[in-house]
Motif scaffolding. Structure first.
Motif, PDB file in Angstrom:
ATOM      1  N   ASP A 165       0.841  -1.198   0.000  1.00 35.24           N
ATOM      2  CA  ASP A 165       0.000   0.000   0.000  1.00 35.24           C
ATOM      3  C   ASP A 165       0.880   1.255   0.000  1.00 35.24           C
ATOM      4  O   ASP A 165       1.929   1.303   0.662  1.00 35.24           O
ATOM      5  CB  ASP A 165      -0.925   0.013   1.216  1.00 35.24           C
ATOM      6  N   ARG A 166       0.414   2.266  -0.696  1.00 36.95           N
ATOM      7  CA  ARG A 166       1.196   3.514  -0.802  1.00 36.95           C
ATOM      8  C   ARG A 166       1.259   4.268   0.509  1.00 36.95           C
ATOM      9  O   ARG A 166       2.111   5.153   0.694  1.00 36.95           O
ATOM     10  CB  ARG A 166       0.581   4.418  -1.866  1.00 36.95           C
ATOM     11  N   GLN A 167       0.400   3.917   1.429  1.00 38.47           N
ATOM     12  CA  GLN A 167       0.355   4.624   2.713  1.00 38.47           C
ATOM     13  C   GLN A 167      -0.315   3.719   3.732  1.00 38.47           C
ATOM     14  O   GLN A 167      -1.244   2.989   3.402  1.00 38.47           O
ATOM     15  CB  GLN A 167      -0.443   5.929   2.544  1.00 38.47           C
ATOM     16  N   GLY A 168       0.166   3.740   4.978  1.00 38.44           N
ATOM     17  CA  GLY A 168      -0.479   2.961   6.032  1.00 38.44           C
ATOM     18  C   GLY A 168       0.518   2.238   6.922  1.00 38.44           C
ATOM     19  O   GLY A 168       1.733   2.400   6.803  1.00 38.44           O
ATOM     20  N   ASN A 169      -0.030   1.428   7.801  1.00 37.95           N
ATOM     21  CA  ASN A 169       0.764   0.749   8.836  1.00 37.95           C
ATOM     22  C   ASN A 169       0.543  -0.756   8.710  1.00 37.95           C
ATOM     23  O   ASN A 169      -0.562  -1.257   8.933  1.00 37.95           O
ATOM     24  CB  ASN A 169       0.326   1.249  10.223  1.00 37.95           C
ATOM     25  N   PHE A 170       1.580  -1.487   8.343  1.00 38.80           N
ATOM     26  CA  PHE A 170       1.524  -2.946   8.246  1.00 38.80           C
ATOM     27  C   PHE A 170       1.817  -3.498   9.639  1.00 38.80           C
ATOM     28  O   PHE A 170       2.964  -3.495  10.102  1.00 38.80           O
ATOM     29  CB  PHE A 170       2.560  -3.426   7.230  1.00 38.80           C
ATOM     30  N   ALA A 171       0.770  -3.962  10.343  1.00 42.19           N
ATOM     31  CA  ALA A 171       0.909  -4.394  11.737  1.00 42.19           C
ATOM     32  C   ALA A 171       0.786  -5.909  11.849  1.00 42.19           C
ATOM     33  O   ALA A 171      -0.106  -6.516  11.250  1.00 42.19           O
ATOM     34  CB  ALA A 171      -0.144  -3.723  12.612  1.00 42.19           C
ATOM     35  N   VAL A 226      -1.283   6.027  11.519  1.00 43.35           N
ATOM     36  CA  VAL A 226      -0.176   6.766  12.132  1.00 43.35           C
ATOM     37  C   VAL A 226      -0.191   6.354  13.602  1.00 43.35           C
ATOM     38  O   VAL A 226      -0.940   6.892  14.409  1.00 43.35           O
ATOM     39  CB  VAL A 226      -0.347   8.289  11.991  1.00 43.35           C
ATOM     40  N   PRO A 227       0.597   5.354  13.981  1.00 44.80           N
ATOM     41  CA  PRO A 227       0.472   4.757  15.305  1.00 44.80           C
ATOM     42  C   PRO A 227       0.813   5.722  16.436  1.00 44.80           C
ATOM     43  O   PRO A 227       1.844   6.402  16.394  1.00 44.80           O
ATOM     44  CB  PRO A 227       1.460   3.586  15.267  1.00 44.80           C
ATOM     45  N   GLU A 228      -0.078   5.766  17.421  1.00 46.50           N
ATOM     46  CA  GLU A 228       0.135   6.653  18.566  1.00 46.50           C
ATOM     47  C   GLU A 228       1.270   6.127  19.444  1.00 46.50           C
ATOM     48  O   GLU A 228       1.350   4.930  19.726  1.00 46.50           O
ATOM     49  CB  GLU A 228      -1.156   6.760  19.378  1.00 46.50           C
ATOM     50  N   GLY A 229       2.140   7.041  19.862  1.00 47.41           N
ATOM     51  CA  GLY A 229       3.268   6.681  20.710  1.00 47.41           C
ATOM     52  C   GLY A 229       4.518   6.335  19.936  1.00 47.41           C
ATOM     53  O   GLY A 229       5.587   6.144  20.521  1.00 47.41           O
ATOM     54  N   SER A 230       4.407   6.257  18.604  1.00 45.22           N
ATOM     55  CA  SER A 230       5.552   5.858  17.777  1.00 45.22           C
ATOM     56  C   SER A 230       6.528   7.000  17.523  1.00 45.22           C
ATOM     57  O   SER A 230       7.688   6.769  17.177  1.00 45.22           O
ATOM     58  CB  SER A 230       5.050   5.329  16.431  1.00 45.22           C
ATOM     59  N   GLY A 231       6.045   8.218  17.641  1.00 52.20           N
ATOM     60  CA  GLY A 231       6.858   9.379  17.278  1.00 52.20           C
ATOM     61  C   GLY A 231       6.626   9.821  15.846  1.00 52.20           C
ATOM     62  O   GLY A 231       7.116  10.886  15.436  1.00 52.20           O
ATOM     63  N   PHE A 232       5.896   9.024  15.042  1.00 56.29           N
ATOM     64  CA  PHE A 232       5.564   9.432  13.676  1.00 56.29           C
ATOM     65  C   PHE A 232       4.508  10.533  13.743  1.00 56.29           C
ATOM     66  O   PHE A 232       3.529  10.425  14.505  1.00 56.29           O
ATOM     67  CB  PHE A 232       5.043   8.260  12.864  1.00 56.29           C
ATOM     68  N   THR A 233       4.682  11.560  12.932  1.00 52.48           N
ATOM     69  CA  THR A 233       3.781  12.710  13.026  1.00 52.48           C
ATOM     70  C   THR A 233       2.817  12.831  11.858  1.00 52.48           C
ATOM     71  O   THR A 233       1.937  13.687  11.882  1.00 52.48           O
ATOM     72  CB  THR A 233       4.605  14.005  13.121  1.00 52.48           C
ATOM     73  N   GLY A 234       2.970  12.014  10.843  1.00 58.14           N
ATOM     74  CA  GLY A 234       2.080  12.118   9.698  1.00 58.14           C
ATOM     75  C   GLY A 234       2.020  10.813   8.938  1.00 58.14           C
ATOM     76  O   GLY A 234       2.709   9.837   9.279  1.00 58.14           O
ATOM     77  N   PRO A 235       1.183  10.748   7.911  1.00 64.35           N
ATOM     78  CA  PRO A 235       1.044   9.517   7.129  1.00 64.35           C
ATOM     79  C   PRO A 235       2.384   9.070   6.535  1.00 64.35           C
ATOM     80  O   PRO A 235       3.248   9.882   6.211  1.00 64.35           O
ATOM     81  CB  PRO A 235       0.044   9.910   6.037  1.00 64.35           C
ATOM     82  N   GLY A 236       2.531   7.773   6.403  1.00 62.91           N
ATOM     83  CA  GLY A 236       3.738   7.205   5.821  1.00 62.91           C
ATOM     84  C   GLY A 236       3.544   5.714   5.612  1.00 62.91           C
ATOM     85  O   GLY A 236       2.415   5.208   5.674  1.00 62.91           O
ATOM     86  N   ARG A 237       4.633   5.006   5.395  1.00 64.84           N
ATOM     87  CA  ARG A 237       4.594   3.548   5.224  1.00 64.84           C
ATOM     88  C   ARG A 237       5.344   2.949   6.414  1.00 64.84           C
ATOM     89  O   ARG A 237       6.578   3.000   6.484  1.00 64.84           O
ATOM     90  CB  ARG A 237       5.206   3.146   3.895  1.00 64.84           C
ATOM     91  N   TYR A 238       4.576   2.382   7.340  1.00 63.10           N
ATOM     92  CA  TYR A 238       5.138   1.947   8.613  1.00 63.10           C
ATOM     93  C   TYR A 238       4.930   0.437   8.824  1.00 63.10           C
ATOM     94  O   TYR A 238       4.115  -0.198   8.142  1.00 63.10           O
ATOM     95  CB  TYR A 238       4.475   2.706   9.778  1.00 63.10           C
ATOM     96  N   ILE A 239       5.670  -0.092   9.787  1.00 63.25           N
ATOM     97  CA  ILE A 239       5.465  -1.470  10.246  1.00 63.25           C
ATOM     98  C   ILE A 239       5.381  -1.456  11.764  1.00 63.25           C
ATOM     99  O   ILE A 239       6.080  -0.672  12.430  1.00 63.25           O
ATOM    100  CB  ILE A 239       6.591  -2.408   9.767  1.00 63.25           C
ATOM    101  N   THR A 240       4.508  -2.304  12.311  1.00 63.55           N
ATOM    102  CA  THR A 240       4.360  -2.435  13.757  1.00 63.55           C
ATOM    103  C   THR A 240       4.438  -3.912  14.135  1.00 63.55           C
ATOM    104  O   THR A 240       3.711  -4.740  13.573  1.00 63.55           O
ATOM    105  CB  THR A 240       3.014  -1.865  14.243  1.00 63.55           C
TER     106      THR A 240
END
Length: 277
Positions: A165-171, A226-240
């Protein structure tokens, strides 16, 4: 007169001897009876003591049996579940890679965009931990986690993004102890460590960014886009990455977050994170 006079004393002495002998016999008989009764009483006590000994032995054997059963259960939980889960996970990872390496069949339908619960679709690599584990859809214990795989939060209110996905959190979630324990050592990750997700089409490389050592299982905000507590401040491509903590409990959750740094097509080969010594 002279010849007759001594006879009376001799007869008296004989009678007294007979009387003494009879008395001695009666006394001896009474002593034997008393002795026999005493021996009977002494034998009764060992019979009572023997029952206590048997009872003690039975109780001891019961405790030993219970201890052996507990030891076998602990051995099964801490060791044999890992053996079974690692065997299943290795087989699943190998099957995925073999499938991906086969040339496409002409006229075959394109790969499904969505996956069934329990279906493997990716492989997670964490080089620092020497970890290679398949990722399956869903976080079911029976279908995914207890088989040694990592599960993707992909259903209902907990649905999260896919790596493509172009944006979001792969958890994803994984066991910290037992059943393969793929996430046992994720607490050792530090910012900058590589996390790679391998799929049919590409390699996705993330860098570990931050961690939350402990939080409530109800805190689902940690897997938001945009996971809370992660330090990320805006949309991106993340993993949790999520797992249980402290070890051997499920009281809290430990969280590790990463940010995608590279997307590489499979045709270009594995990324440096997987090939560098």
């Amino acid at each position: 007169m002279t010849a007759v006079a001594p006879s009376a004393p001799r007869e008296g002495r004989a009678a007294r001897r007979r009387a003494a002998q009879e008395a001695a016999k009666r006394s001896h008989a009474r002593a034997r009876r008393r002795g026999g009764g005493g021996r009977g009483r002494r034998r009764a006590r060992p019979r009572s003591g023997g029952a206590l000994v048997l009872l003690s032995r039975a109780a001891g054997e019961l405790f030993i049996t219970a201890g052996v059963v507990m030891l076998l259960f602990v051995t099964y939980q801490l060791w044999y579940t890992n053996v079974l889960a690692e065997r299943a996970a290795d087989g699943a990872a190998g099957s995925l890679q073999q499938t991906w390496e086969r040339p496409p069949v002409t006229g075959a339908p394109p790969p499904a965009a969505a996956f069934e619960p329990g279906q493997g679709f990716a492989i997670l690599h964490i080089p620092k931990l020497d970890l290679k584990v398949p990722v399956a859809e869903g976080i079911s214990k029976a279908k995914v986690l207890d088989k040694g795989m990592v599960g993707h939060y992909g259903e209902g209110a907990l649905k999260t993004a896919m790596p493509s996905d172009r944006q979001g959190n792969f958890a994803v979630a994984g066991h910290r102890n037992t059943h393969g324990e793929p996430f046992r050592y994720i607490n050792q990750l530090v910012p900058g460590d590589a996390i790679v997700v391998e799929t049919r089409d590409a390699y996705y490389t993330y860098q570990m960014a931050s961690a939350l050592p402990q939080t409530s299982p109800a805190n689902v905000a940690v897997i938001k886009p945009v996971p809370e507590g992660s330090g990320f401040t805006g949309p991106g491509r993340y993993i949790t990455l999520t797992t249980c903590t402290p070890e051997f409990t499920s009281t809290y959750r430990m969280i590790v977050w990463g940010r995608m740094t590279e997307e590489r097509p499979r045709s270009q080969g594995a990324p440096p994170a997987l090939t560098s010594p």
